[in-house]
Motif scaffolding. Structure first.
Motif, PDB file in Angstrom:
ATOM      1  N   GLY A  54      -5.735   6.639  11.798  1.00 21.40           N
ATOM      2  CA  GLY A  54      -6.302   5.577  11.374  1.00 21.40           C
ATOM      3  C   GLY A  54      -6.696   5.387   9.885  1.00 21.40           C
ATOM      4  N   ASP A  55      -6.199   4.112   9.308  1.00 23.18           N
ATOM      5  CA  ASP A  55      -6.193   4.218   7.897  1.00 23.18           C
ATOM      6  C   ASP A  55      -7.508   3.308   7.612  1.00 23.18           C
ATOM      7  OD1 ASP A  55      -6.055   3.331   5.258  1.00 23.18           O
ATOM      8  OD2 ASP A  55      -4.012   2.837   5.423  1.00 23.18           O
ATOM      9  N   LEU A  56      -8.523   4.254   6.804  1.00 20.79           N
ATOM     10  CA  LEU A  56      -9.711   3.482   6.524  1.00 20.79           C
ATOM     11  C   LEU A  56      -9.974   2.359   5.713  1.00 20.79           C
ATOM     12  CD1 LEU A  56     -11.817   6.892   6.723  1.00 20.79           C
ATOM     13  CD2 LEU A  56     -11.226   5.509   8.443  1.00 20.79           C
ATOM     14  N   THR A  57      -8.716   2.105   5.043  1.00 25.31           N
ATOM     15  CA  THR A  57      -8.556   0.749   4.317  1.00 25.31           C
ATOM     16  C   THR A  57      -8.338  -0.463   4.969  1.00 25.31           C
ATOM     17  OG1 THR A  57      -6.383   0.858   3.928  1.00 25.31           O
ATOM     18  CG2 THR A  57      -7.632   2.216   2.217  1.00 25.31           C
ATOM     19  N   SER A  58      -8.462  -0.112   6.347  1.00 27.49           N
ATOM     20  CA  SER A  58      -8.109  -1.328   7.285  1.00 27.49           C
ATOM     21  C   SER A  58      -9.272  -1.400   8.501  1.00 27.49           C
ATOM     22  CB  SER A  58      -6.960  -1.142   8.158  1.00 27.49           C
ATOM     23  OG  SER A  58      -6.687  -1.853   9.342  1.00 27.49           O
ATOM     24  N   LEU A  59     -10.040  -2.264   8.761  1.00 25.66           N
ATOM     25  CA  LEU A  59     -11.114  -2.461   9.442  1.00 25.66           C
ATOM     26  C   LEU A  59     -10.819  -2.283  10.874  1.00 25.66           C
ATOM     27  CD1 LEU A  59     -13.415  -5.257   7.922  1.00 25.66           C
ATOM     28  CD2 LEU A  59     -13.740  -2.784   7.991  1.00 25.66           C
ATOM     29  N   SER A  60      -9.601  -3.097  11.141  1.00 21.46           N
ATOM     30  CA  SER A  60      -8.847  -3.010  12.421  1.00 21.46           C
ATOM     31  C   SER A  60      -8.579  -1.513  12.795  1.00 21.46           C
ATOM     32  CB  SER A  60      -7.819  -3.940  12.791  1.00 21.46           C
ATOM     33  OG  SER A  60      -6.765  -3.483  11.992  1.00 21.46           O
ATOM     34  N   GLN A  61      -7.865  -0.678  11.771  1.00 19.00           N
ATOM     35  CA  GLN A  61      -7.635   0.624  12.229  1.00 19.00           C
ATOM     36  C   GLN A  61      -8.858   1.683  12.425  1.00 19.00           C
ATOM     37  OE1 GLN A  61      -4.233   2.581  10.597  1.00 19.00           O
ATOM     38  NE2 GLN A  61      -3.347   0.831   9.818  1.00 19.00           N
ATOM     39  N   THR A  62      -9.727   1.207  11.636  1.00 20.47           N
ATOM     40  CA  THR A  62     -10.943   2.147  11.708  1.00 20.47           C
ATOM     41  C   THR A  62     -11.732   1.820  13.116  1.00 20.47           C
ATOM     42  OG1 THR A  62     -11.230   2.035   9.316  1.00 20.47           O
ATOM     43  CG2 THR A  62     -13.278   2.413  10.623  1.00 20.47           C
ATOM     44  N   ARG A  63     -11.647   0.438  13.672  1.00 24.59           N
ATOM     45  CA  ARG A  63     -12.373   0.318  15.042  1.00 24.59           C
ATOM     46  C   ARG A  63     -11.293   1.157  16.055  1.00 24.59           C
ATOM     47  NH1 ARG A  63     -15.160  -4.563  15.433  1.00 24.59           N
ATOM     48  NH2 ARG A  63     -15.479  -5.882  13.178  1.00 24.59           N
ATOM     49  N   GLU A  64     -10.006   0.963  15.868  1.00 21.40           N
ATOM     50  CA  GLU A  64      -9.142   1.584  16.872  1.00 21.40           C
ATOM     51  C   GLU A  64      -9.540   3.233  16.663  1.00 21.40           C
ATOM     52  OE1 GLU A  64      -5.447   0.633  15.623  1.00 21.40           O
ATOM     53  OE2 GLU A  64      -5.654  -1.474  16.270  1.00 21.40           O
ATOM     54  N   LEU A  65      -9.709   3.729  15.367  1.00 25.59           N
ATOM     55  CA  LEU A  65     -10.060   5.239  15.371  1.00 25.59           C
ATOM     56  C   LEU A  65     -11.285   5.524  15.973  1.00 25.59           C
ATOM     57  CD1 LEU A  65      -9.793   7.924  14.029  1.00 25.59           C
ATOM     58  CD2 LEU A  65     -10.589   6.890  11.899  1.00 25.59           C
ATOM     59  N   ALA A  66     -12.193   4.826  15.983  1.00 27.56           N
ATOM     60  CA  ALA A  66     -13.539   5.019  16.670  1.00 27.56           C
ATOM     61  C   ALA A  66     -13.311   4.939  18.194  1.00 27.56           C
ATOM     62  CB  ALA A  66     -14.530   3.774  16.385  1.00 27.56           C
ATOM     63  N   LEU A  67     -12.437   4.398  18.951  1.00 24.23           N
ATOM     64  CA  LEU A  67     -12.123   4.235  20.204  1.00 24.23           C
ATOM     65  C   LEU A  67     -11.307   5.514  20.500  1.00 24.23           C
ATOM     66  CD1 LEU A  67     -11.462   0.496  20.887  1.00 24.23           C
ATOM     67  CD2 LEU A  67     -13.400   2.010  21.467  1.00 24.23           C
ATOM     68  N   LEU A  95     -11.863  -6.631   0.804  1.00 22.70           N
ATOM     69  CA  LEU A  95     -12.837  -5.854   0.417  1.00 22.70           C
ATOM     70  C   LEU A  95     -12.603  -4.869  -0.651  1.00 22.70           C
ATOM     71  CD1 LEU A  95     -14.096  -5.048   4.007  1.00 22.70           C
ATOM     72  CD2 LEU A  95     -14.837  -6.971   2.474  1.00 22.70           C
ATOM     73  N   GLU A  96     -13.446  -4.740  -1.489  1.00 20.96           N
ATOM     74  CA  GLU A  96     -13.260  -3.596  -2.496  1.00 20.96           C
ATOM     75  C   GLU A  96     -13.150  -2.319  -2.079  1.00 20.96           C
ATOM     76  OE1 GLU A  96     -13.782  -0.423  -5.018  1.00 20.96           O
ATOM     77  OE2 GLU A  96     -15.808  -1.169  -4.177  1.00 20.96           O
ATOM     78  N   LEU A  97     -11.976  -1.608  -2.381  1.00 20.21           N
ATOM     79  CA  LEU A  97     -11.466  -0.536  -1.911  1.00 20.21           C
ATOM     80  C   LEU A  97     -12.551   0.802  -1.765  1.00 20.21           C
ATOM     81  CD1 LEU A  97      -9.030   0.963  -0.750  1.00 20.21           C
ATOM     82  CD2 LEU A  97      -8.266   1.679  -3.142  1.00 20.21           C
ATOM     83  N   LEU A  98     -13.082   1.121  -2.747  1.00 18.76           N
ATOM     84  CA  LEU A  98     -13.811   2.360  -2.862  1.00 18.76           C
ATOM     85  C   LEU A  98     -15.288   2.135  -1.781  1.00 18.76           C
ATOM     86  CD1 LEU A  98     -14.374   3.405  -6.461  1.00 18.76           C
ATOM     87  CD2 LEU A  98     -13.408   4.719  -4.507  1.00 18.76           C
ATOM     88  N   PHE A  99     -15.652   0.800  -1.769  1.00 17.45           N
ATOM     89  CA  PHE A  99     -16.836   0.586  -0.793  1.00 17.45           C
ATOM     90  C   PHE A  99     -16.263   0.375   0.712  1.00 17.45           C
ATOM     91  CE2 PHE A  99     -18.956  -2.882   1.682  1.00 17.45           C
ATOM     92  CZ  PHE A  99     -20.457  -2.426   1.371  1.00 17.45           C
ATOM     93  N   GLN A 100     -15.096  -0.027   0.762  1.00 17.70           N
ATOM     94  CA  GLN A 100     -14.718  -0.148   2.089  1.00 17.70           C
ATOM     95  C   GLN A 100     -14.403   1.297   2.817  1.00 17.70           C
ATOM     96  OE1 GLN A 100     -11.856  -3.031   3.421  1.00 17.70           O
ATOM     97  NE2 GLN A 100     -11.064  -1.917   5.160  1.00 17.70           N
ATOM     98  N   VAL A 101     -13.683   2.232   1.928  1.00 18.89           N
ATOM     99  CA  VAL A 101     -13.346   3.369   2.529  1.00 18.89           C
ATOM    100  C   VAL A 101     -14.646   4.418   2.516  1.00 18.89           C
ATOM    101  CG1 VAL A 101     -11.991   5.797   1.971  1.00 18.89           C
ATOM    102  CG2 VAL A 101     -10.783   3.202   1.775  1.00 18.89           C
ATOM    103  N   ASN A 102     -15.307   4.339   1.283  1.00 21.81           N
ATOM    104  CA  ASN A 102     -16.405   5.516   1.221  1.00 21.81           C
ATOM    105  C   ASN A 102     -17.792   4.854   1.923  1.00 21.81           C
ATOM    106  OD1 ASN A 102     -14.554   6.783  -0.530  1.00 21.81           O
ATOM    107  ND2 ASN A 102     -15.728   6.574  -2.247  1.00 21.81           N
ATOM    108  N   VAL A 103     -17.960   3.657   2.199  1.00 19.17           N
ATOM    109  CA  VAL A 103     -19.319   3.478   2.772  1.00 19.17           C
ATOM    110  C   VAL A 103     -18.969   2.724   3.957  1.00 19.17           C
ATOM    111  CG1 VAL A 103     -21.402   2.203   2.223  1.00 19.17           C
ATOM    112  CG2 VAL A 103     -20.159   3.212   0.399  1.00 19.17           C
ATOM    113  N   LEU A 104     -18.113   1.612   4.026  1.00 24.48           N
ATOM    114  CA  LEU A 104     -18.016   0.706   5.130  1.00 24.48           C
ATOM    115  C   LEU A 104     -17.343   1.530   6.493  1.00 24.48           C
ATOM    116  CD1 LEU A 104     -18.973  -2.346   5.549  1.00 24.48           C
ATOM    117  CD2 LEU A 104     -16.756  -2.782   5.446  1.00 24.48           C
ATOM    118  N   ALA A 105     -16.465   2.319   5.901  1.00 23.98           N
ATOM    119  CA  ALA A 105     -15.823   3.067   7.112  1.00 23.98           C
ATOM    120  C   ALA A 105     -16.672   3.846   7.862  1.00 23.98           C
ATOM    121  CB  ALA A 105     -14.383   3.797   6.718  1.00 23.98           C
TER     122      ALA A 105
END
Length: 253
Positions: A54-67, A95-105
């Motif tokens: 799952g690519d953490l730069t993608s919200l959809s892939q992060t969701r799929e990763l969790a599942l 979304l800003e890249l660092l925030f998405q990968v480091n915090v939001l993911a």
């Protein structure tokens, strides 16, 4: 034996952490952002229980990763980007890249995965220089400074760890500064070796020692240290959770 998901475990500290845990007899699920890196991860840690992609730069892939990851006893949020970006960069989610990968993911994975017994969020000593501005989490104002944005994201990782510890008292949730480790992210001038960078996470994931079973703490090399004072601000903690919930549409409950 405990089951552990280690995000960002295709190389560096994450791979060292995973390999050490496997060597101790634990069940480890690796994580990589794409199929090629997944193959590298499994080749390096062949006795791992598997690998999720799952690519953490993608919200959809992060969701799929969790599942895909399923229930684990421990989740080590190791994946992250460094501060070398020369300009503010947006992901495909806008979304800003660092925030998405480091915090939001890590927030999204925490909110969506079955609740583990222990959570470990990797931060950096630069969290001490971080600024947590709830009105500008994605650095939309002012001149871009990649290292400051990185420091801010690492502070927010500590804030997240402490917020989860407070809201989920049945879960041990801590932040870890692994040190300045000789990896691609650490760079050529780093001073500390990989085993040292992985040791505290392995200890927190597996040990029943009283020192390892506290929650809402900031560790470096097994030492319980004071974090940036902002991280203890309950209003900031809840503000970050609210902001992440608003962006993702997923509330941590």
């Amino acid at each position: 034996m405990v089951s552990v998901l280690v995000t960002g475990s295709s190389d560096g500290i994450g791979r060292e952490t995973a390999a050490t845990l496997v060597g101790l007899g634990h069940r480890v699920v690796l994580h990589a952002r794409d199929a090629a890196r997944a193959g590298q991860a499994l080749a390096a840690v062949p006795k791992a229980d598997g690998v999720v992609i799952g690519d953490l730069t993608s919200l959809s892939q992060t969701r799929e990763l969790a599942l895909a990851a399923g229930p684990c006893d421990v989740v080590i949020h190791n994946a992250g980007l460094g501060g070398g970006l020369q300009e503010r960069t947006l992901t495909d989610d806008g979304l800003e890249l660092l925030f998405q990968v480091n915090v939001l993911a890590p927030y999204l994975l925490t909110a969506l995965m079955p609740r583990p017994s222990r959570l470990i969020y990797l931060t950096s000593g630069l969290e001490s220089q971080g600024v947590a501005d709830l009105d500008d989490l994605q650095h939309e104002r002012g001149e871009w400074n990649g290292m400051q944005a990185y420091s801010d994201s690492k502070l927010l990782d500590v804030v997240l760890a402490f917020a989860v510890a407070r809201h989920w008292p049945d879960v041990i949730s801590n932040a870890v500064d692994p040190g300045w480790i000789k990896t691609k992210l650490g760079g050529p001038n780093a001073t500390d070796e990989l085993p040292k960078g992985a040791d505290t996470q392995v200890w927190l994931a597996t040990s029943d020692e009283p020192a390892a079973t506290v929650t809402g703490r900031y560790f470096k090399w097994r030492e319980d240290l004071p974090a940036n004072p902002a991280a203890y601000d309950v209003g900031l903690q809840d503000g970050l959770l609210d902001a992440c919930a608003e962006i993702t549409g997923v509330k941590l409950t």
